[in-house]
Write an enzyme that holds these catalytic residues in place. Structure first.
Site, PDB file in Angstrom:
ATOM      1  N   GLY A   1      -1.093   5.134  -4.743  1.00 35.36           N
ATOM      2  CA  GLY A   1      -1.645   3.451  -5.214  1.00 35.36           C
ATOM      3  C   GLY A   1      -1.029   2.604  -4.569  1.00 35.36           C
TER       4      GLY A   1
ATOM      5  N   GLY B   1      -7.746  -0.181   3.844  1.00 30.74           N
ATOM      6  CA  GLY B   1      -6.871  -1.371   3.655  1.00 30.74           C
ATOM      7  C   GLY B   1      -7.697  -2.619   3.793  1.00 30.74           C
ATOM      8  N   ASP B   2      -8.507  -2.585   4.529  1.00 30.10           N
ATOM      9  CA  ASP B   2      -9.457  -3.881   4.697  1.00 30.10           C
ATOM     10  C   ASP B   2     -10.180  -3.970   3.385  1.00 30.10           C
ATOM     11  OD1 ASP B   2      -8.235  -4.070   7.025  1.00 30.10           O
ATOM     12  OD2 ASP B   2      -9.835  -2.731   7.919  1.00 30.10           O
TER      13      ASP B   2
ATOM     14  N   SER C   1       0.845  -1.015  -0.076  1.00 34.05           N
ATOM     15  CA  SER C   1      -0.212  -0.062   0.054  1.00 34.05           C
ATOM     16  C   SER C   1       0.919   1.294   0.013  1.00 34.05           C
ATOM     17  CB  SER C   1      -0.766   0.119   1.123  1.00 34.05           C
ATOM     18  OG  SER C   1      -1.643  -1.104   1.293  1.00 34.05           O
ATOM     19  N   MET C   2       0.512   2.021  -0.928  1.00 37.01           N
ATOM     20  CA  MET C   2       1.323   3.364  -0.938  1.00 37.01           C
ATOM     21  C   MET C   2       0.441   4.610  -0.906  1.00 37.01           C
ATOM     22  SD  MET C   2       4.017   2.092  -3.929  1.00 37.01           S
ATOM     23  CE  MET C   2       4.596   3.794  -4.056  1.00 37.01           C
ATOM     24  N   GLY C   3      -0.725   4.542  -0.065  1.00 39.08           N
ATOM     25  CA  GLY C   3      -1.803   5.799   0.120  1.00 39.08           C
ATOM     26  C   GLY C   3      -2.366   6.266  -1.277  1.00 39.08           C
TER      27      GLY C   3
END
Length: 308
Positions: A224, A249-250, A219-221
């Site tokens: 992307g 994230g979930d 994950s990179m906020g």
């Protein structure tokens, strides 16, 4: 069927206070409560996506009853092990430019509770092809417990997605889960190094693969994500107005699990995954997406090959 594991669920309580500051008295004009814990957020989104999903884990007390009742109201199947301990409450205060979280620790469970859960899960495992394991462990559970569950799942040739952090993630990776979804903080914890650029990121991924990770979705906020597995891909997402990042994230995990379950092409699975995370980020409730927004976001997301 997809089975979601939430060993440490909670009642998520969200207070919306625009001008919140530390050390002052405030009255919350808007309060949102929902069944929470990372795995239950995954469950709720999978249910909205039309998946055949069953939630399991350990709940107890009046809070546990409340969670099960709310899932029933949403027509979400659950098969929790019921223990004598009270399920926790987690609080988030959302202001205009900040988000403050207060996470209760769980009460300590006993060995018979763990064995009781394992019996319940063993029955579900026989009917499942995808399993997600999300969130923290209950007090009284060894840090390598997810490793044990993953080994149990792998012995049945099922696919498992692991989304946790810290030592629990590090131990779980050793059992070779199909997918993990770390962010930069979690990667830095595992590798013990600062990840300052894409080169450092790729070095961290190589270390994770050597440890046992099969596929990795980083994950990179707002930038992307990057996927490293049978193919190495960069996922670029459009800019959106964010209301609440908790649960995104979930939701991303839920989208990936749905794509995997439905045997969708990898690129489309990643688009679905990221679109679910984006949609949730625009909602006040955790584990909530808008299907039309998800479809729209998928058309705007770009996936391209990268070298490891």
């Amino acid at each position: 069927m997809i089975t979601t594991i939430t060993l440490n669920p909670a009642i998520d309580t969200r207070y919306f206070i625009d001008d919140f500051q530390e050390g002052k008295l405030f009255r919350a004009d808007k309060i949102v409560k929902s069944p929470g814990g990372k795995g239950l957020n995954v469950t709720k989104v999978l249910n909205q996506l039309g998946a055949d999903v069953t939630a399991t884990g350990i709940v107890g007390g009046k809070n546990g009853e409340w969670i099960r009742e709310k899932l029933k109201e949403r027509n979400i199947k659950e098969k929790f092990y019921i223990c004598s301990k009270e399920t926790r409450v987690c609080i988030a205060v959302l202001a205009k430019n900040s988000e403050t979280e207060i996470l209760e620790a769980s009460e300590e469970v006993e060995e018979n509770d763990i064995k009781g859960f394992e019996k319940v899960f063993s029955e579900l495992l026989e009917k499942s092809d995808i399993i997600t394991i999300s969130g923290s462990l209950l007090k009284g559970v060894e840090k390598d417990y997810y490793k044990k569950l993953i080994e149990m799942i792998n012995s049945k040739n099922r696919k498992v997605i692991l989304d946790t952090s810290g030592a629990t993630l590090l131990e779980g990776i050793k059992a070779k889960p199909y997918l993990i979804k770390p962010n930069f903080d979690e990667l830095e914890y595992i590798t013990g190094e600062k990840i300052s650029d894409e080169h450092k990121l790729k070095e961290a991924v190589v270390k994770l693969k050597e440890t046992g990770a099969e596929n990795i979705l980083v994950s990179m906020g707002k930038k992307g994500a990057m996927y490293f597995g049978e193919r190495n891909l960069k996922i670029t997402i459009p800019e959106i107005e964010v209301c609440n990042t908790v649960g995104s994230g979930d939701s991303t995990v839920a989208g990936f699990a749905k794509g995997l379950h439905d045997n969708i092409d990898l690129e489309e699975t990643l688009k679905l995954s990221m679109a679910c995370g984006m949609s949730n980020a625009q909602k006040t409730e955790t584990g909530l997406v808008d299907i039309e927004d998800v479809k729209s976001f998928m058309e705007q997301i770009k996936v391209e090959e990268v070298k490891l």
